[in-house]
Each structure stands twice: as C-alpha cells, then as structure tokens.
Design an enzyme around this catalytic site. Sequence first.
Site, mmCIF file in Angstrom:
data_model
loop_
_atom_site.group_PDB
_atom_site.id
_atom_site.type_symbol
_atom_site.label_atom_id
_atom_site.label_comp_id
_atom_site.label_asym_id
_atom_site.label_seq_id
_atom_site.Cartn_x
_atom_site.Cartn_y
_atom_site.Cartn_z
ATOM 1 C CG ASP A 1 -5.030 24.520 -45.369
ATOM 2 O OD1 ASP A 1 -5.078 23.403 -44.814
ATOM 3 O OD2 ASP A 1 -4.156 25.374 -45.091
ATOM 4 C CG HIS B 1 -9.937 29.714 -36.930
ATOM 5 N ND1 HIS B 1 -8.629 30.167 -36.965
ATOM 6 C CD2 HIS B 1 -10.378 30.014 -35.674
ATOM 7 C CE1 HIS B 1 -8.306 30.713 -35.797
ATOM 8 N NE2 HIS B 1 -9.359 30.628 -35.003
ATOM 9 C CG ASN C 1 6.467 30.880 -35.456
ATOM 10 O OD1 ASN C 1 5.851 30.326 -36.352
ATOM 11 N ND2 ASN C 1 6.309 32.162 -35.178
#
Length: 240
Positions: A105, A120, A213
């Site tokens: 993004d 990615h 997390n």
Amino acid sequence: MTETEKFLEWVKESDNIVFFGGAGVSTESGIPDFRSVDGLYNQQYDYPPETILSHSFYRAKPEEFYRFYRAKMLCLDAEPNITHIKLAQLEAAGKCKGVVTQNIDGLHQKAGSKHVMELHGSVLRNYCEDCGEFVSAEDILHSTGVPKCPKCGGPVKPDVVLYEEGLDQEVMQDAVSCIRAADMLIVGGTSLAVYPAAGLIDYYRGKKLVLINKSATPMDRRADLLIQDGLGNVFSQIEV
C-alpha cells in the site's frame, strides 16, 4: 515490568532496529487484512481471492482480476496510522535502520520512512508489459477492463508479487542483510504464515526479537518478548 514497558526500554536502548510487518500494520488505516475473520479471504466472490491474485488467473482472466483488484486492493485514500508514523520518526532519529513489509500500500513511505523493503511490491507502481511505460495507481483505478498503456496500447501489470511468482531477489537480499545486522527485530501484524517472507526472521542473530500480534503465530515460542496487543496501542507509547 510489563511486556510493553520492557519493549519501550529496548527501543530506547537500541540503535539498529529493524521492523518486519504484515497486513496487521495497515488494518488501523482501514485496509482489510487477508486472514482475519472479516478479512478478504472470508468474503464471497466467484473465485477465492487467493485464486484471483495468482499469476495464472491474471493471465487467464485479466478482466476478472482487475475487477477484484480495483475494488479490494487499491485503497488509495488510506492514510498512515500511528505505527507507520512512529517507525518513520524512529528512522529519522537514526534508530530504525529499515522496514521490511509484506504490504503493497505504500503507507510506510507516505509516513516518511525512506528505507522500505517491499517484499510483495506496490500497487503504486504499474508498468506496460510491452514497452515498460509507468502507469499510476490512479489511472488504474479510473480505467475499465484491462488497463492499456497510454503510449503503446499494451497490457498494464501491477508491480505486485502475485501467487506463483517469485520475490525480487535484490529486495530479499537487502532484507536479509538488515535483519542480520539488527540489534532489535520487531515483528508485527503478520501471521508469519507466508513463505519465503516468514523465513526472514531466521536471519536475526540478536537477543531482542519482539513479536507483536493480536493472535498467536507459529513463531511465538522463538520470541524474546511476546506482546499480544494491537500495534497502535503499543507504538503510540513510543517516545522519539
């Protein structure tokens, strides 16, 4: 001392921090994650997102690929959240030496981070497959069908790593070098389920591996410090 207090102390002590993050970094900016209960993988489409976002599907059904891609992957109005901002501040202060991200993004750069290793790729870069002409994400968003190159009319492909495609080896090498040299590795917002990206933590040699997390990951037992909380809650407490 709580886990978060210990984390904040380590951040103060360290001057070679590397951050490795996944989709959970951007969910607080309103970008849906892939594997959570309300993530992209649990919504209904004609094909599963994992299939649509594969190289073979992109080749076989480019129009269907782009219909999904425009609707779900181009979140161009998203703004950096506190985690992105604090990481950029830590870099500016000379403490964070790099951000390794699985996200596409561009929000780390939007927040001001300079050394960002995009494993990615990025939705902000798109290229004609015939002549290599750059096409902006805005142009992709406002196009219909399969986007065409404004220069030669060839098909345009996003510079993102689809399933079945290999990662950029230069980016991977940069990430390995940074993680290997780090005195503190913060891993946040990733399920650590996607390889080869998840295997990068194997290169860390220090004693300050922090996993942040909300849910458990396969690597939890390897962490020197485990914080089960939202990234924003933790990073908002960092003073730079």
